[in-house]
Design a protein around this motif. Sequence first.
Motif, PDB file in Angstrom:
ATOM      1  N   PHE A 185       0.811  -1.218   0.000  1.00 33.47           N
ATOM      2  CA  PHE A 185       0.000   0.000   0.000  1.00 33.47           C
ATOM      3  C   PHE A 185       0.849   1.275   0.000  1.00 33.47           C
ATOM      4  O   PHE A 185       0.310   2.377   0.008  1.00 33.47           O
ATOM      5  N   SER A 186       2.165   1.106  -0.025  1.00 34.77           N
ATOM      6  CA  SER A 186       3.069   2.252  -0.220  1.00 34.77           C
ATOM      7  C   SER A 186       3.675   2.253  -1.617  1.00 34.77           C
ATOM      8  O   SER A 186       4.500   3.103  -1.937  1.00 34.77           O
ATOM      9  N   GLY A 187       3.261   1.296  -2.444  1.00 31.99           N
ATOM     10  CA  GLY A 187       3.861   1.140  -3.767  1.00 31.99           C
ATOM     11  C   GLY A 187       3.739   2.353  -4.662  1.00 31.99           C
ATOM     12  O   GLY A 187       4.606   2.603  -5.509  1.00 31.99           O
ATOM     13  N   TRP A 188       2.662   3.146  -4.471  1.00 28.44           N
ATOM     14  CA  TRP A 188       2.466   4.324  -5.322  1.00 28.44           C
ATOM     15  C   TRP A 188       3.604   5.334  -5.176  1.00 28.44           C
ATOM     16  O   TRP A 188       3.842   6.145  -6.082  1.00 28.44           O
ATOM     17  N   GLN A 189       4.330   5.262  -4.073  1.00 32.77           N
ATOM     18  CA  GLN A 189       5.438   6.198  -3.850  1.00 32.77           C
ATOM     19  C   GLN A 189       6.596   5.956  -4.814  1.00 32.77           C
ATOM     20  O   GLN A 189       7.445   6.832  -5.001  1.00 32.77           O
ATOM     21  N   LEU A 190       6.645   4.781  -5.430  1.00 29.96           N
ATOM     22  CA  LEU A 190       7.771   4.431  -6.302  1.00 29.96           C
ATOM     23  C   LEU A 190       7.634   5.012  -7.701  1.00 29.96           C
ATOM     24  O   LEU A 190       8.565   4.928  -8.499  1.00 29.96           O
ATOM     25  N   GLY A 191       6.481   5.585  -8.026  1.00 35.30           N
ATOM     26  CA  GLY A 191       6.255   6.042  -9.389  1.00 35.30           C
ATOM     27  C   GLY A 191       5.628   4.928 -10.213  1.00 35.30           C
ATOM     28  O   GLY A 191       5.234   3.879  -9.683  1.00 35.30           O
ATOM     29  N   SER A 192       5.529   5.149 -11.517  1.00 36.64           N
ATOM     30  CA  SER A 192       4.837   4.185 -12.367  1.00 36.64           C
ATOM     31  C   SER A 192       5.429   4.191 -13.760  1.00 36.64           C
ATOM     32  O   SER A 192       6.307   5.001 -14.078  1.00 36.64           O
ATOM     33  N   ASP A 193       4.923   3.294 -14.600  1.00 36.02           N
ATOM     34  CA  ASP A 193       5.342   3.243 -15.998  1.00 36.02           C
ATOM     35  C   ASP A 193       5.015   4.574 -16.675  1.00 36.02           C
ATOM     36  O   ASP A 193       4.090   5.280 -16.251  1.00 36.02           O
ATOM     37  N   PRO A 194       5.748   4.921 -17.754  1.00 35.93           N
ATOM     38  CA  PRO A 194       5.565   6.246 -18.367  1.00 35.93           C
ATOM     39  C   PRO A 194       4.183   6.477 -18.962  1.00 35.93           C
ATOM     40  O   PRO A 194       3.802   7.624 -19.199  1.00 35.93           O
ATOM     41  N   GLU A 195       3.403   5.415 -19.199  1.00 33.94           N
ATOM     42  CA  GLU A 195       2.065   5.605 -19.762  1.00 33.94           C
ATOM     43  C   GLU A 195       1.033   5.994 -18.701  1.00 33.94           C
ATOM     44  O   GLU A 195      -0.096   6.343 -19.036  1.00 33.94           O
ATOM     45  N   ILE A 196       1.415   5.931 -17.426  1.00 29.12           N
ATOM     46  CA  ILE A 196       0.505   6.266 -16.328  1.00 29.12           C
ATOM     47  C   ILE A 196       0.834   7.669 -15.828  1.00 29.12           C
ATOM     48  O   ILE A 196       1.978   7.946 -15.473  1.00 29.12           O
ATOM     49  N   GLN A 197      -0.170   8.537 -15.817  1.00 30.49           N
ATOM     50  CA  GLN A 197       0.089   9.917 -15.383  1.00 30.49           C
ATOM     51  C   GLN A 197       0.212  10.019 -13.872  1.00 30.49           C
ATOM     52  O   GLN A 197       1.125  10.655 -13.353  1.00 30.49           O
ATOM     53  N   VAL A 198      -0.707   9.388 -13.150  1.00 23.62           N
ATOM     54  CA  VAL A 198      -0.706   9.481 -11.689  1.00 23.62           C
ATOM     55  C   VAL A 198      -0.600   8.068 -11.108  1.00 23.62           C
ATOM     56  O   VAL A 198      -1.526   7.267 -11.273  1.00 23.62           O
ATOM     57  N   PRO A 199       0.520   7.732 -10.456  1.00 25.22           N
ATOM     58  CA  PRO A 199       0.638   6.406  -9.834  1.00 25.22           C
ATOM     59  C   PRO A 199      -0.462   6.199  -8.803  1.00 25.22           C
ATOM     60  O   PRO A 199      -0.828   7.125  -8.066  1.00 25.22           O
ATOM     61  N   LEU A 201      -2.813   2.817  -6.478  1.00 27.87           N
ATOM     62  CA  LEU A 201      -2.676   1.553  -5.758  1.00 27.87           C
ATOM     63  C   LEU A 201      -2.362   0.378  -6.680  1.00 27.87           C
ATOM     64  O   LEU A 201      -1.588  -0.512  -6.329  1.00 27.87           O
ATOM     65  N   VAL A 202      -2.934   0.365  -7.887  1.00 33.26           N
ATOM     66  CA  VAL A 202      -2.771  -0.791  -8.780  1.00 33.26           C
ATOM     67  C   VAL A 202      -1.924  -0.481 -10.005  1.00 33.26           C
ATOM     68  O   VAL A 202      -1.683  -1.365 -10.826  1.00 33.26           O
ATOM     69  N   SER A 203      -1.475   0.748 -10.147  1.00 31.84           N
ATOM     70  CA  SER A 203      -0.627   1.119 -11.289  1.00 31.84           C
ATOM     71  C   SER A 203       0.619   1.821 -10.771  1.00 31.84           C
ATOM     72  O   SER A 203       0.634   3.049 -10.605  1.00 31.84           O
ATOM     73  N   ASN A 204       1.634   1.052 -10.465  1.00 29.28           N
ATOM     74  CA  ASN A 204       2.895   1.611  -9.987  1.00 29.28           C
ATOM     75  C   ASN A 204       4.003   0.598 -10.252  1.00 29.28           C
ATOM     76  O   ASN A 204       3.752  -0.507 -10.750  1.00 29.28           O
ATOM     77  N   HIS A 205       5.229   0.952  -9.931  1.00 29.51           N
ATOM     78  CA  HIS A 205       6.360   0.070 -10.222  1.00 29.51           C
ATOM     79  C   HIS A 205       6.321  -1.226  -9.409  1.00 29.51           C
ATOM     80  O   HIS A 205       6.840  -2.257  -9.855  1.00 29.51           O
ATOM     81  N   LEU A 206       5.708  -1.198  -8.230  1.00 27.33           N
ATOM     82  CA  LEU A 206       5.618  -2.418  -7.432  1.00 27.33           C
ATOM     83  C   LEU A 206       4.668  -3.417  -8.094  1.00 27.33           C
ATOM     84  O   LEU A 206       5.002  -4.598  -8.251  1.00 27.33           O
ATOM     85  N   THR A 207       3.481  -2.961  -8.483  1.00 29.18           N
ATOM     86  CA  THR A 207       2.529  -3.876  -9.127  1.00 29.18           C
ATOM     87  C   THR A 207       3.059  -4.350 -10.480  1.00 29.18           C
ATOM     88  O   THR A 207       2.890  -5.519 -10.845  1.00 29.18           O
ATOM     89  N   SER A 208       3.713  -3.457 -11.228  1.00 28.46           N
ATOM     90  CA  SER A 208       4.301  -3.855 -12.511  1.00 28.46           C
ATOM     91  C   SER A 208       5.357  -4.929 -12.304  1.00 28.46           C
ATOM     92  O   SER A 208       5.434  -5.908 -13.061  1.00 28.46           O
TER      93      SER A 208
END
Length: 687
Positions: A185-199, A201-208
């Motif tokens: 539940f802290s995964g959003w802090q890591l950022g996300s893939d470049p196609e995602i504007q706002v990291p 809960l389910v779209s971030n580098h941890l879930t990827s």
Amino acid sequence: MVATGVPELFEDESHSVIEIRTDSLQTLRELGPPDLVHLIKQPTKSSTAKQVGVYHHVTGIDASSSASLAAYTNTLTYAPSNAPMKVTSGLYCCYNAFSRVDMRVQVQIPGTVESYCVDERGNKLEATEEHWLETYLCSVLRAYSYADTGSGDVIKRIIGVRRFNPITSTEQEQKFLDAAEKLFFSGWQLGSDPEIQVPNLVSNHLTSGLLHYIKTTGRFASGINLFEKLRMRDPEISSLLARVYIAADEEVKAVRLLHEVVQELPMDYSILDCQAEFCNKKGRGDLALEIAKRGVVSAPSEFCTWARLAEVYVGMEQWDMALLTLNSCPMFTYQDKDAPRLPEPVRISLPLAPETMCDEIDDAGATPDADVVHPTLRRLSAGNYKGTFLKAYILLTEITKKIGWDQLLKIRSQVFVMEEEYRTEKQTTGRTSRNASTVALRGTDTPQPNGHGLAEETPSEAGTEDMINGESEPSIASSHLDPDVSKPSTSVTVRTNSETPQPQPPNTDPAHQSYTQFQHKRLCERWLDNLFMVLYEDLRIYTIWRTEASQYKQQQLAYKKSAEEWEILGDLAERLHHPDEAIEAWQACLATRYSPKAMRGVLNLYERNGDGRGMLGALIRLIAWQYRWYSEFSPDLLLTIRKLIEEEGAVKVRSIIQATSLPQHILDLTHQYAALCAAFRSSGSDG
């Protein structure tokens, strides 16, 4: 277990790489750069001689404690390259992207071990257990995210990176999944893939990273168990669970889950996107369409929802709506992965382990100056697209593949304002508030951009400001191509490499002289205009290549290109969805010299054709090349060999590998990948 060599980059005395890394911490935005290992050496027979600083980068080392990092540093003291020197101390730096600190372990040889962390301001802090848990998870995610695909592109980007597999057993897997569960539940802090504007809960580098791991290893049961537990705490995680179900061929469970959760979260865009993707892949665009529309309503500022809607329209062959939807996609500036920002080393030593040497995969001649590349090929820019622009270009090429360039231009002129139309309308209406631009944007009877009653789009300010204000005419470069730009000529004469081919002059289409429906058209965004121009250039060069090759063949002459030119042409054909021509270019490149990119392209062909022997022949060479350049781990190659074992069985795969006419030490490298599948108890690995 075969060990790779240890690359060494010699530090410039006037620029400490440790200080430079510390200064760069505040600029990091993603998972952080690969780990940095810095060693101090001095001659074995003298304690007063001048010390030398050397360093290299590494991913995949267990970073769960200071002891594991110190152990890796100690192994470097036995490297063959240290023969005339001895290592007196080492510093291991590993970035923690959760707390945004750099974890460091200082090792004195022989002597003590000290661990601490450094924050963005350069302050030295105490390393806690929570810090080590976060650092461990980040190191695993980096190992997967920063791994090479097999093509060598990632390896060539940063010099001197050793890549290890962070998870080689089910025990290590459980350790990884436990850490992921604790920090999910802290995964959003890591950022996300470049196609995602706002990291989120389910779209971030941890879930990827989790989905990448599960797909690579085929450990679907472990992934299902993890996400089942997590969705009890938040139903939004059901979209991730559904994706794992689908990947595990448990589609009935996935459909039931999505049906259940959409009742609870009817406007969750990740769940809607999963539904739309599933329906579209099953050929039910009629079902996917309404779901994709709802996804756009729920997340209008995200690229993925608009791209999914455009993809559905392409599948339904509604080309005009596909173009209008593509034009409405929000585009984001590409954020590349964090990379080391260090000065040029004084000297570089890239020793090779004897077990990785093989003449057949020797690409030592592949230097930038070794191949002469024609300027027209060098200027092709589509190969440099990444992120949202790459995905948009892929959609545009898919449309072109299905309907052709001429039909694409016709539909384009029907839905977008052409420059000639704009000028004609401007001359007719004058500079009034109801000029061509404002009518196209704000007219009361103008259809909505996506054709299904969503709020009207707001064109990008850069592309339309001058037209909305009615103060100046748009230039061709910034607004539109000629509405009747011709298809690249198919009657090109044979040219030498020194000649630059030119397209045929455009023809005038009488149908475009009357603009009765002008007020119903949209303004084409500048970025999409640019994609049309880039696509035209791709098609032009591709047509010239195929025409020249055909004419040389008719005259029974050899059609010669340099190895790098064949690589570019292979990329070009692949972008334009011509797999046979792409393979022809890849094979021509390999006939000139070894190229991991070309070999990766050939592997894709064998995979499509179900040629197991061909796949293994390519895999052996790709894996050996990766080991040669210090990469013991490529998720993409592991995935390919796992699927092959599932289809053919481990015994047959091992037999085919062993029957290959390459040195045994090269074959052993591929056996190690096959052994990983056995360790994970993959299907087919038990017999």
